[in-house]
Each structure stands twice: as structure tokens, then as C-alpha cells.
Design an enzyme around this catalytic site. Structure first.
Site, PDB file in Angstrom:
ATOM      1  N   LYS A 189     -91.986-113.498 -31.905  1.00 33.56           N
ATOM      2  CA  LYS A 189     -92.388-112.782 -33.091  1.00 33.56           C
ATOM      3  C   LYS A 189     -92.189-113.844 -34.356  1.00 33.56           C
ATOM      4  CE  LYS A 189     -93.429-109.264 -30.805  1.00 33.56           C
ATOM      5  NZ  LYS A 189     -92.827-108.071 -30.195  1.00 33.56           N
TER       6      LYS A 189
HETATM    7  C1  LIG Z   1     -92.822-106.844 -29.276  1.00 33.96           C
HETATM    8  C2  LIG Z   1     -93.266-105.452 -29.481  1.00 33.96           C
HETATM    9  C3  LIG Z   1     -92.364-104.484 -28.938  1.00 33.96           C
HETATM   10  C4  LIG Z   1     -91.027-104.718 -28.290  1.00 33.96           C
HETATM   11  O1  LIG Z   1     -90.245-105.551 -28.756  1.00 33.96           O
HETATM   12  P1  LIG Z   1     -89.087-106.064 -28.311  1.00 33.96           P
HETATM   13  O2  LIG Z   1     -88.010-106.553 -29.094  1.00 33.96           O
HETATM   14  O3  LIG Z   1     -89.520-106.975 -26.979  1.00 33.96           O
HETATM   15  O4  LIG Z   1     -88.360-105.051 -27.388  1.00 33.96           O
HETATM   16  C5  LIG Z   1     -92.482-103.177 -29.624  1.00 33.96           C
HETATM   17  N1  LIG Z   1     -93.880-103.057 -30.272  1.00 33.96           N
HETATM   18  C6  LIG Z   1     -94.680-103.855 -30.637  1.00 33.96           C
HETATM   19  C7  LIG Z   1     -96.123-103.674 -31.249  1.00 33.96           C
HETATM   20  C8  LIG Z   1     -94.368-105.331 -30.104  1.00 33.96           C
HETATM   21  O5  LIG Z   1     -95.277-106.152 -30.339  1.00 33.96           O
END
Ligand SMILES: *Cc1c(COP(=O)(O)O)cnc(C)c1O
Length: 383
Positions: A189
């Protein structure tokens, strides 16, 4: 730190940490206090201030933050939550954790692949409790219109802000439009530390509930007991272990200082990709130039004009050392969801899933890297 990626030549994501990031983590490890404590509290303060939100509660993942947000909205067995299908599975699975039903709604179009407010409104039933919008790729979904619809129907608006830290709509940070926002610090991210997440809210009640449920609804934490504030605790509800730890909080605090600068670079690279790709036949690029300056530019999605070529184009690019991915396969088409919720049909979402390709994208990508991706893509599209 040098990248350890050897193959593919140009990966989808890449992360470069700075020496001060490593030092912040090392210093935390030397401190001897590794879980929820002063660094997590400091990060929460910095992040809340950055958002302009009253509360920021750091948790172990965005999935955990979504679960806490849905519970805070009162979502339980028999309830429905309207979500997009053109998103990561967690947006919907956290609804199932509550014993509730995710109701999938359409995106506006392949050019604007965020939830369509009109389609959402059509899917509201007496059982609907909340709507969760996803700011796909870092671009604002129609949070303003969704807020108005939710208010009119007495529903909670939740924002899945996993892609969009520091992005805005009408100058207001995404994540702060509804009852709660859920951020991700997962390794690919924008603000990544491996695993981690955060719930933001302006509601004192939601914040208190999330803080409590994050750590087993205990009336005091180990850090407080360590500091002699109390010796015992009670458990006052059903909670979870959704805590974030100190090394990750230290890394977040350290990386946070460069967030705006990195996003600025992402915007420049996004505009450069957009102008290079304007000359490529057979694709179109979602969103519009004027949306870029308020986006966090998390990933770079393109849509192939022709249906049925996604696997072939992706394979041809991979053979040239360029990694691509699909953001996203439709959730309602996954085995577990098809079995449980048969008969869901979302033609625009399904077409988007069948024609989307995500190109390599990260802030330290060079102009040469981008030129190479575009040239290889053009070659892969040619017959
Ligand atoms: C990555 C992601 C999540 C989940 O995030 P985590 O921190 O891995 O639990 C939820 N929603 C979206 C749109 C994502 O891209």
C-alpha cells in the site's frame, strides 16, 4: 535500501525504506517494549491530526478496521451492507464476520470504477444497515452523494480507504466523510509497513468501542499496567486481538514524514503515464487528469478496449519482464461467494474485471522504467 527483486525486471510494486526508517525500528527493538504503547499512541496522534479526524485507532490490518467499523455501525446477523464487488475481498468478508450479508452494487463505468450512488440507492432494503465505499486506486468515490443518500435512509457510511491515505474530495480527507474510515498499511500500500491498519472516526462512541474491541474489551492494557496505573482488568464485552505493535508504529511514524512527498511523486508519474498512454491504441485509462492532484495514486489501472485479451496481454508483458496484475477480480465471482450468493449479476463490474490490467507503479520508478512499460504494453497489444 537496494531492491532485492531480480524477477520480474519491473515489478508491480517496490518499496524503498530509508536508513532513518531502519533506525526507528532498531531503536524500538532496543527499547524492550514491542506491543501497543507510546509509539502507537504517537502515530495515532499524528495520523488523526493529518486527517483532521477526532480519533485514529491503530489496528493490525484494514480488514480488522473494517470489522470494527461494521460492528460500530451496528451491523449484525440479518443485516445487509451494500459494498462494491470491484474491490479486494476484505471489504465484503468483514461484513460476513458480523453475520451479515454483503449486497454487491455496480460501479459507474470502466472509466469511473467506483460505486454508483444510483445503483446503491436501488439496492437499499429495510435490512440495509450500512454502505461501504471504496476509493479505488486512490481516487475519491462519490462520498458526498453517498453521505447524502445514507443520511436520507438512516444508514451508516463506512469508507474503505485502503488505497487512499491523504487523498481528498472537495478538500476534505477521504476516510472522514462517514461514520468511520478504514486504512491499510499492508506491504504494497501507499504507506506500507508489512501489516497494519487504522480506523478513524469523529464519533467518541465509535472510537471508544473500537479501542476496547481492539484488545479483548479489557478495561486496561498491558502498557497501562506496566506503568503502574492499575494492576487488574475486567473484560466487558467480546473483543479481539487487533492490536498493532510498536516496531510497525515506529516505521509508520518514520515513513509518515515523507508521505506527502511520495504521493506528489506518484502524481507526477501518474500524469506522465497518462500522457504516454494517450497515444496507445486499444486501451483507455480510468479517471480524469483533473482527479489526479487530489488522489493518492496508489496503483495505475488501465482497461483493455477488447474483451478476452487480458490473459494474453499480461502473459506477453510478463515474458518481457513486466509484471502486471488484475485490480480486481469481482468478489461475487469467487467460488466462496458464488456458492453463498448465487445469481449476482453485475455486468459493468464483470467487464471491468475481465479487461483491467494494473501496470508497475511506485514512487522511485524512473522515466525510463515507464517508457519501457508503455513500449512493452504497445507491443503486447499489437496483433
Ligand atoms: C488491501 C485492502 C484491504 C485489506 O487491507 P489489509 O490491511 O491487508 O487487511 C481492504 N480493502 C481494500 C480495498 C484493499 O486494497
Amino acid at each position: 535500501m537496494a531492491s532485492t527483486n531480480t524477477f520480474p525486471e519491473l515489478p508491480l510494486f517496490d518499496l524503498q525504506l530509508q536508513p532513518q526508517d531502519l533506525e526507528a525500528v532498531a531503536e524500538t527493538l532496543r527499547s524492550g517494549w514491542l506491543t501497543l504503547g507510546p509509539r502507537t499512541e504517537a502515530f495515532e496522534e499524528v495520523f488523526a491530526e493529518h486527517l483532521g479526524a477526532r480519533h485514529a485507532i491503530a489496528v493490525s490490518s484494514c480488514t480488522a478496521a473494517l470489522h470494527l467499523a461494521y460492528m460500530a455501525a451496528g451491523v449484525g446477523p440479518g443485516d445487509e451492507v451494500i459494498v462494491p464487488s470491484f474491490t479486494f475481498a476484505a471489504t465484503a468478508s468483514a461484513v460476513l464476520y458480523c453475520g451479515a450479508t454483503p449486497v454487491f452494487a455496480e460501479i459507474v463505468s470502466r472509466e469511473a470504477p467506483s460505486l454508483d450512488p444510483e445503483d446503491v440507492e436501488r439496492r437499499i432494503t429495510p435490512r440495509t444497515k450500512a454502505v461501504c465505499i471504496v476509493h479505488f486506486a486512490g481516487y475519491a468515490a462519490a462520498a458526498d452523494r453517498m453521505k447524502e443518500i445514507c443520511d436520507r435512509h438512516g444508514l451508516a457510511l463506512i469508507e474503505d480507504v485502503a488505497h487512499a491515505p491523504s487523498a481528498t474530495l472537495h478538500g476534505r480527507k477521504l476516510g472522514t466523510w462517514g461514520l468511520a474510515g478504514a486504512f491499510s498499511f499492508f506491504s504494497n500500500k501507499v504507506l506500507s509497513v508489512g501489516e497494519g491498519g487504522l480506523l478513524c472516526t469523529d464519533s467518541d462512541e465509535v472510537a471508544a468501542l473500537a479501542r476496547s474491541q481492539r484488545s479483548h474489551c479489557m478495561t486496561s492494557g498491558t502498557w497501562e499496567r506496566h506503568n503502574g496505573r492499575t494492576d487488574t482488568y475486567d473484560v466487558v464485552g467480546l473483543g479481539y486481538n487487533y492490536r498493532l505493535d510498536e516496531p510497525r508504529s515506529a516505521l509508520l511514524l518514520s515513513r509518515m514524514g515523507r508521505l506527502e512527498q511520495e504521493i506528489e511523486r506518484r502524481r507526477e508519474l501518474t500524469m506522465r503515464y497518462r500522457s504516454l498512454l494517450a497515444g496507445v491504441e486499444g486501451i483507455h485509462v480510468p479517471f480524469e487528469d483533473h482527479e489526479v492532484p487530489s488522489s493518492s495514486c496508489y496503483v495505475f489501472p488501465i482497461m483493455l478496449d477488447e474483451d478476452g485479451r487480458q490473459a494474453e496481454v499480461s502473459r506477453r508483458m510478463r515474458e518481457q519482464g513486466i509484471q502486471t496484475s488484475i485490480f480486481y477480480p469481482s468478489i461475487h465471482r469467487f467460488t466462496a461467494y458464488r456458492e453463498r450468493f448465487p445469481g449476482v449479476s453485475l455486468p459493468i463490474t464483470e467487464l471491468a474485471s475481465r479487461t483491467e490490467l494494473t501496470l508497475p507503479f511506485y514512487p522511485h520508478m524512473s522515466n525510463d522504467d515507464q517508457d519501457r512499460v508503455v513500449a512493452v504494453l504497445a507491443g503486447a497489444l499489437a496483433r
